[in-house]
Design a protein around this motif. Sequence first.
Motif, PDB file in Angstrom:
ATOM      1  N   UNK A 182     -25.498 -59.039 181.950  1.00 27.68           N
ATOM      2  CA  UNK A 182     -24.555 -58.153 182.653  1.00 27.68           C
ATOM      3  C   UNK A 182     -23.251 -58.848 183.042  1.00 27.68           C
ATOM      4  N   UNK A 183     -23.327 -60.127 183.431  1.00 31.10           N
ATOM      5  CA  UNK A 183     -22.111 -60.851 183.821  1.00 31.10           C
ATOM      6  C   UNK A 183     -21.231 -61.133 182.610  1.00 31.10           C
ATOM      7  N   UNK A 184     -21.850 -61.553 181.498  1.00 31.99           N
ATOM      8  CA  UNK A 184     -21.071 -61.882 180.296  1.00 31.99           C
ATOM      9  C   UNK A 184     -20.404 -60.633 179.715  1.00 31.99           C
ATOM     10  N   UNK A 185     -21.135 -59.523 179.693  1.00 32.46           N
ATOM     11  CA  UNK A 185     -20.597 -58.284 179.120  1.00 32.46           C
ATOM     12  C   UNK A 185     -19.779 -57.479 180.121  1.00 32.46           C
ATOM     13  N   UNK A 186     -19.750 -57.912 181.368  1.00 36.08           N
ATOM     14  CA  UNK A 186     -18.845 -57.326 182.354  1.00 36.08           C
ATOM     15  C   UNK A 186     -19.227 -55.960 182.884  1.00 36.08           C
ATOM     16  N   UNK A 187     -20.493 -55.759 183.245  1.00 40.08           N
ATOM     17  CA  UNK A 187     -20.858 -54.486 183.882  1.00 40.08           C
ATOM     18  C   UNK A 187     -21.806 -54.748 185.050  1.00 40.08           C
ATOM     19  N   UNK A 188     -21.760 -53.836 186.006  1.00 41.61           N
ATOM     20  CA  UNK A 188     -22.642 -53.883 187.167  1.00 41.61           C
ATOM     21  C   UNK A 188     -23.905 -53.121 186.814  1.00 41.61           C
ATOM     22  N   UNK A 189     -25.019 -53.832 186.627  1.00 41.64           N
ATOM     23  CA  UNK A 189     -26.242 -53.204 186.135  1.00 41.64           C
ATOM     24  C   UNK A 189     -26.748 -52.124 187.087  1.00 41.64           C
ATOM     25  N   UNK A 190     -26.702 -52.387 188.373  1.00 41.99           N
ATOM     26  CA  UNK A 190     -27.173 -51.387 189.342  1.00 41.99           C
ATOM     27  C   UNK A 190     -26.323 -50.130 189.269  1.00 41.99           C
ATOM     28  N   UNK A 191     -25.017 -50.288 189.217  1.00 42.08           N
ATOM     29  CA  UNK A 191     -24.108 -49.137 189.220  1.00 42.08           C
ATOM     30  C   UNK A 191     -24.249 -48.298 187.952  1.00 42.08           C
ATOM     31  N   UNK A 192     -24.302 -48.954 186.783  1.00 38.74           N
ATOM     32  CA  UNK A 192     -24.365 -48.183 185.542  1.00 38.74           C
ATOM     33  C   UNK A 192     -25.693 -47.426 185.441  1.00 38.74           C
ATOM     34  N   UNK A 193     -26.759 -48.010 185.982  1.00 41.23           N
ATOM     35  CA  UNK A 193     -28.042 -47.309 185.965  1.00 41.23           C
ATOM     36  C   UNK A 193     -28.046 -46.141 186.939  1.00 41.23           C
ATOM     37  N   UNK A 194     -27.395 -46.316 188.084  1.00 45.11           N
ATOM     38  CA  UNK A 194     -27.268 -45.200 189.025  1.00 45.11           C
ATOM     39  C   UNK A 194     -26.444 -44.071 188.417  1.00 45.11           C
TER      40      UNK A 194
END
Length: 559
Positions: A182-194
């Motif tokens: 998630x850090x390398x690809x630049x997304x917030x895993x919790x937020x995108x799943x929500x």
Amino acid sequence: MNYFVGTLQKYPEIALFLTIGIGFWIGNLKLGKFNLGVVTSTLLAGLLVGQIGIKLPAVMQSTFFAMFLFSVGYAVGPQFIRALKSDGLPQVVFAILICLAGTVTAIVLGKLLGYNAALTAGLLSGGYTNSTVLGVAADLMNQSGLQPDELKAALALLPVAYAVTYPFGTIGSAFMLANIAPKVLGFDLVKVCQDYEREHGGNKIGTTAYREFSARAVKLANTGLVGKTVEDVEKMFHNEIFIRRMRTSAEGPIVDCKRDTVLTEGAILAVSGGLSALLAYADEFGPELKDVPLLDFSTELLDLVVTNKAYAGKTLGELIHTLFGEPGRGVFLTKFTRSDVAMAMGEQVKVQRGDVLTILGAKADVAKIAKVLGYADRPVEGSDMAFMAFGIVFGSLIGAFTIRIGGIPLSLGTAVGAIVAGIICGYLRSTMRTFGHIPGPAIWVFNNVGLNGFIACIGLNAALGFVGGIQNYGLTLFLAGTLVTLVPIIVGLLLGHFVFKFHPGIMLGAVAGARSTTAALGALQEASKSNVPVVGYATGYAVSRLVMALLTIVVVNAF
């Protein structure tokens, strides 16, 4: 001690069960968030116990493995076949590409390092965290026609490679997917799943789908409800409260309410609904009473398998609004599973044949829905062992069939035949539920006892050659295993993000599934605080179990 060692040598079945027991015990212990896992623990226990010199017959090893493979195929078969036929095809292709990346990496490293087929297969099995590879390779080598000494040496190297590479395969893949990707690809895993849950599963299907079912007896004191029909009152409360039964006085006869039943002044009502709804609307009816006879109606919690083609492809919302009014008014959906994986319940989720809806309500109403929608899968203790045994026989016979191309004998092997048979039988069971029933707990036993019995046999038989193998190949083998772990993950992340453009949560789950890494799925669920990764994991796992078994044939024949 001499008595103990001598007894184990004389009765090797005792050593087998000792190994399995130690494996399950140690494998389930946790050190913080890490545990070694039952398979690895069983293998190490076998290697330790086997130092006293234990020899188990090959047929026992093959029997355990056939049991394991069939049960795996049986469990994932419905999801695998559906994915091939539906919009899950991109995830199928994605999983195959990841499997190919891991296999090619292992073959290249094996060639560069001068490994033989056994070491390379063990490297792939551990680094890729796929125990099926280990078993298929052992099965193929047993059928290869090698001289006894050569076969013994080869089979001793398999667990060496697996034991050295598996720990990083598990820990490394879980950490890479849940923390680094998630850090390398630049997304917030919790937020995108929500966000995904809001779009696809966040629009909840009313309280009825998500609350504990309960029933209360109340005396009707609200004059505004007197003279109204049951249907009118239920609509007033957004179909979150259902009026099940009524009697006009404390000693009056009990009437089962229909939609056109009219409420009378002072009537005592049995109302059911989600617990939160009952509490929220408690003051709308009147005081609660204790009326045991009024509430004494039979309820049932039932696993209902969707087999009716008319409802396959409909959304969960459409199904709820169609069936949970009439004929099943007041029935509650408590769980939605697909291939034994709990799925998010939302209006836009599409229902597939073979999905299981766990519903709760009055027994008569539950039966009405079951009659319309599919098969009532009520708990039974027995398993259709004839179905399982004949399935293994049929698949193994097909796998044992050999054709010669250019003088080279080629066959799938009995192991691949068993898993293919399991997939076919599992799919048939999901679409025609009148035969072939194997309960979930039985599948667990066949799966875990089969796999770990097989692993115990490998560990015990290979124990005497293990120490030398570690000394000769240890560090280099470990480093090679890290590459077999990391390369397919990196390939999967790049393909999933830039080519297939999957949702990030589903992509990470699909990578974990394609690697058969349950620990990685658990880490993703914890990091995302969501079950969205499960959506991708289910298809990837089903595909990888078959594809990796087939690719093992390529690995063994490449050396």
